[in-house]
Every structure is written in C-alpha cells, then in structure tokens.
Design a protein around this motif. Structure first.
Motif, PDB file in Angstrom:
ATOM      1  N   ASP A 211       1.115   3.837   2.733  1.00 42.71           N
ATOM      2  CA  ASP A 211       1.156   4.603   1.687  1.00 42.71           C
ATOM      3  C   ASP A 211       1.278   3.412   0.520  1.00 42.71           C
ATOM      4  O   ASP A 211       2.362   2.386   0.751  1.00 42.71           O
ATOM      5  N   SER A 212       1.617   3.874  -0.302  1.00 37.41           N
ATOM      6  CA  SER A 212       2.669   2.999  -2.620  1.00 37.41           C
ATOM      7  C   SER A 212       3.426   3.708  -1.733  1.00 37.41           C
ATOM      8  O   SER A 212       3.886   4.833  -0.875  1.00 37.41           O
ATOM      9  N   THR A 214       8.428   3.787  -3.324  1.00 34.75           N
ATOM     10  CA  THR A 214       9.146   3.698  -4.466  1.00 34.75           C
ATOM     11  C   THR A 214       8.766   1.719  -5.318  1.00 34.75           C
ATOM     12  O   THR A 214       9.328   1.243  -3.677  1.00 34.75           O
ATOM     13  N   SER A 217       5.775   1.547  -7.726  1.00 35.37           N
ATOM     14  CA  SER A 217       5.856   2.883  -8.725  1.00 35.37           C
ATOM     15  C   SER A 217       4.819   1.772  -9.965  1.00 35.37           C
ATOM     16  O   SER A 217       5.342   0.728 -10.962  1.00 35.37           O
ATOM     17  N   VAL A 231       0.216   3.924  -9.409  1.00 35.71           N
ATOM     18  CA  VAL A 231       0.995   4.358  -8.595  1.00 35.71           C
ATOM     19  C   VAL A 231       2.238   5.079  -8.896  1.00 35.71           C
ATOM     20  O   VAL A 231       2.964   4.173 -10.372  1.00 35.71           O
ATOM     21  N   TRP A 233       3.804   9.223  -8.220  1.00 32.78           N
ATOM     22  CA  TRP A 233       4.798  10.081  -7.204  1.00 32.78           C
ATOM     23  C   TRP A 233       3.789  10.523  -6.304  1.00 32.78           C
ATOM     24  O   TRP A 233       2.905  10.164  -5.587  1.00 32.78           O
ATOM     25  N   GLY A 234       4.912  10.913  -5.030  1.00 31.58           N
ATOM     26  CA  GLY A 234       4.549  11.027  -3.427  1.00 31.58           C
ATOM     27  C   GLY A 234       5.517  12.261  -2.614  1.00 31.58           C
ATOM     28  O   GLY A 234       6.907  11.950  -3.153  1.00 31.58           O
TER      29      GLY A 234
HETATM   30  C1  4AZ Z   1       8.978   6.922  -5.552  1.00 32.32           C
HETATM   31  O1  4AZ Z   1       9.861   7.262  -5.595  1.00 32.32           O
HETATM   32  C2  4AZ Z   1       7.449   7.104  -5.054  1.00 32.32           C
HETATM   33  N1  4AZ Z   1       3.325   7.394  -2.057  1.00 32.32           N
HETATM   34  C3  4AZ Z   1       5.754   6.292  -5.601  1.00 32.32           C
HETATM   35  C4  4AZ Z   1       5.019   6.227  -5.062  1.00 32.32           C
HETATM   36  C5  4AZ Z   1       4.462   7.301  -3.763  1.00 32.32           C
HETATM   37  C6  4AZ Z   1       6.476   8.063  -3.214  1.00 32.32           C
HETATM   38  C7  4AZ Z   1       6.608   7.612  -4.359  1.00 32.32           C
HETATM   39  C8  4AZ Z   1       3.452   7.849  -3.284  1.00 32.32           C
HETATM   40  O2  4AZ Z   1       8.805   5.923  -6.911  1.00 32.32           O
END
Ligand code: 4AZ
Length: 263
Positions: A211-212, A214, A217, A231, A233-234
């Motif tokens: 996964d991508s 934090t 983003s 990228v 959220w998730g």
């Molecule tokens: C975040 O916290 C974040 N797996 C960015 C992307 C994803 C999860 C969290 C996607 O910025």
C-alpha cells in the motif's frame, strides 16, 4: 465483508491472468512477507521514476509530488492547511532517490488548491515553481490522462514515495515503489459508501500488506507513462486486505489542470 473480499480477489485474479504476460509481476507475487517497506514495496531509483518530487518544508519531506512541466508540479491539496505555509521554506526536491540528500531544491512560487477541495474530495493541488526545472534523465514530466478517460479496473499500477514504511514513525530514506491493482469504482463505492466520490479511484494488493501510506500523499500512481492517481487517503494502518488505498482520480481534473497550466 467476505463477499467484498471475494469480489476483489476474483476480479484481481481474472485481470491478473489477463495481464500476466505483459507486466513485470514476479516480484509482486513473491509477497515479500518479511519486507515491510512503504508497506510491501521495494527500493527504487529516481531514474526509473524521473517525474518524482519530494515536497519539503524547512527541508523535511512532507509529501510526494510529480513533475508536469518545467514550472508545474502536481500534488494533493490535503498536504496543506487552509492558509499558505511560509513560501520561502517550501521546496520540491528533484533528481534524487533519497529525500534527505542529493538532487536539486526548487522553491515553490504558488500553491493552487482545488477550489472545491473538501474533506478528501477534489484532493488536488498545483505547485508553480519559482525557477524552471532542467530536464535530464532524472527529471522528466509525466503524462496525464484525457479528461474523463476510462480507467480499466484490475490493471497494474505503481505507487512511489518516501512515506511511512511499516505503519510506524519512520520515513524511508530511499524512494520506494509498490505494484498494486486498480479496482472498479463500483467496488470502491460499496466499500467506502459516502466517503468515496467520482473524483477518486482505488488501488490495492488483494492479500494486503502492500500500500501507499502517510507521507506518500501527493505522490503519483502511474500506469505506463501516465499518472492516473494522486495518493490521497486510506485505512489505518495501511496495507489492509479489504479496504484499499484511495487516490485522487487525475482524469477528473485534466481540464482543471489545463486551465491553470496550459498542459
Ligand atoms: C495518509 O495518512 C495516508 N493507503 C495516505 C494514503 C493512504 C493511507 C494513509 C493509502 O496520508
């Protein structure tokens, strides 16, 4: 929940078989269970992803970004607060595989957040650079799709970044890449209901663990030579086997990008 998982697994297996001959899939299939980088990714270098930028504030990596042209970069709106940061200290670092060393820093002149950015909808921003980038084998622009271009579900896309590697507090010193599968909007809408909008897209690894995360983003999700996602959220922790990562769907914003940049 099992029902969703089955659909995703089934769709992925089907598409995987279709794509098996034309994509570099051996690394992904091994699963790399003992390697938790960028949640299941691997070291990569900037010459493989010359459109990749590290967006930095006071020389600290905050978010990813991508090169659209010599003076424009693309990132996520949620990388910024409601007011501008101190612009003298906001830079993008180009031409380096390591966010903390090498390459060249460029100051950002203007941040353009999407006018309708709210929550995580329309999570897109443009950065205008003070001085133009010089293109070479480590700095190249990425293509963006045509407005509303259809995105095939179940195809392999690569996410890259210096973000959190193991759902812990550490960034990755070296750029990471992770190969994921795109998921249909219908499946993603079922999983996330109201949180998911038509300006978003999802990508995952069906077994989880890739996964991508934090600080990835703002970085690009790429298919071939085109950036299809940003990228955004998730689920937390990253790498959930059922809930995929969510990306800004770039094809919803091609006209918007063109309005400001002419690209
Ligand atoms: C975040 O916290 C974040 N797996 C960015 C992307 C994803 C999860 C969290 C996607 O910025």
């Amino acid at each position: 929940m099992n029902f969703h998982l089955n659909i995703i697994l089934f769709a992925t297996i089907i598409s995987f078989t279709q794509n098996a001959l034309s994509y570099p899939t051996t690394i992904e299939l091994k699963g790399q269970k003992d390697d938790h980088r960028i949640v299941g990714g691997q070291n990569t270098t900037i010459d493989k992803h010359p459109h990749m930028l590290s967006m930095q504030y006071f020389s600290n990596h905050m978010c990813g970004a991508s090169v659209l042209s010599k003076t424009w970069a693309l990132t996520a709106a949620h990388c910024f607060g409601a007011t501008d940061p101190l612009m003298d200290f906001l830079t993008v670092r180009a031409a380096t595989s390591f966010h903390g060393q090498g390459g060249i820093q460029h100051k950002v002149k203007t941040i353009i957040r999407h006018e309708d950015y709210l929550g995580y909808d329309n999570d897109i921003a443009l950065l205008e650079l003070k001085d133009p980038l010089e293109f070479n084998n480590m700095i190249q622009p990425i293509k963006i799709p045509k407005q509303n271009e259809f995105l095939k579900p179940g195809i392999i896309a690569v996410a890259i970044g210096w973000g959190k590697t193991e759902n812990d507090d550490y960034l990755s010193a070296q750029l990471q890449e992770v190969y994921l599968f795109t998921i249909s909007e219908e499946i993603c809408m079922e999983l996330y209901s109201d949180q998911f909008t038509r300006n978003m897209m999802c990508a995952h690894y069906p077994l989880g663990g890739k996964d991508s995360c934090t600080n990835d983003s703002g970085g690009p999700l790429v298919v071939g030579d085109t950036q299809i996602g940003i990228v955004s959220w998730g689920p937390s922790p990253c790498g959930n086997s059922i809930y995929p990562g969510v990306y800004t769907k770039v094809s919803s914003f091609s006209t918007w990008i063109n309005c400001y940049t002419g690209i």
